[in-house]
Design an enzyme around this catalytic site. Structure first.
Site, PDB file in Angstrom:
ATOM      1  CG  ASP A  16      -0.325  -0.059   2.630  1.00 20.62           C
ATOM      2  OD1 ASP A  16       1.070   0.214   2.694  1.00 20.62           O
ATOM      3  OD2 ASP A  16      -0.734  -0.386   3.573  1.00 20.62           O
ATOM      4  CD  GLN A  17      -1.447   6.435  -1.001  1.00 17.53           C
ATOM      5  OE1 GLN A  17      -2.170   6.532   0.117  1.00 17.53           O
ATOM      6  NE2 GLN A  17      -1.284   7.429  -2.009  1.00 17.53           N
TER       7      GLN A  17
END
Length: 134
Positions: A16-17
């Protein structure tokens, strides 16, 4: 003989980020471990399928303990647990480069005829392999 290890590097697309591996992406890591466990024992999943046998998962239990992160080199441990009639069971674990336990899992797979879609006994060459692990 019951266990096998393989290394997998976390790719950017699996995170994810925040650079943390998305929980669903552990399942392919465990699949790599199981397929390579078979290959290490001389069994090609591809040849098994070409001969009309599949090995789908019928049960899995995953326990997340700590996050894997982008670019970490993970070690996937796959251990043969048991085999009975049409089923095979594996215990698995993933460790990071610092040898910290990240995730554990248990899988039950069933030998299935690709022709009928029904459970079948493992072929003789696989039964022979199981006998060596008793």
């Amino acid at each position: 003989m019951k266990d096998h290890q393989i290394e997998v590097r976390v790719r950017y697309s699996e995170t994810d980020q925040m650079g943390v591996v998305y929980h669903g992406n552990y399942i392919p890591y465990f699949e790599i471990g199981r397929v390579e466990w078979l290959r290490n024992k001389g069994i090609s999943y591809k040849i098994m399928e070409e001969s009309g046998i599949a090995l789908p998962i019928v049960s899995m239990n995953i326990n997340y303990k700590k996050s894997a992160r982008y670019d970490e080199l993970l070690t996937v441990h796959t251990v043969f647990k048991s085999q009975s009639s049409v089923k095979i069971e594996f215990d698995c674990a993933i460790y990071n480069e610092s040898d910290e336990l990240l995730t554990t899992a248990q899988f039950i797979l069933v030998f299935v005829s690709l022709k009928t879609g029904r459970p079948i006994a493992p072929p003789d060459y696989i039964l022979e392999l199981f006998k060596t692990m008793e």
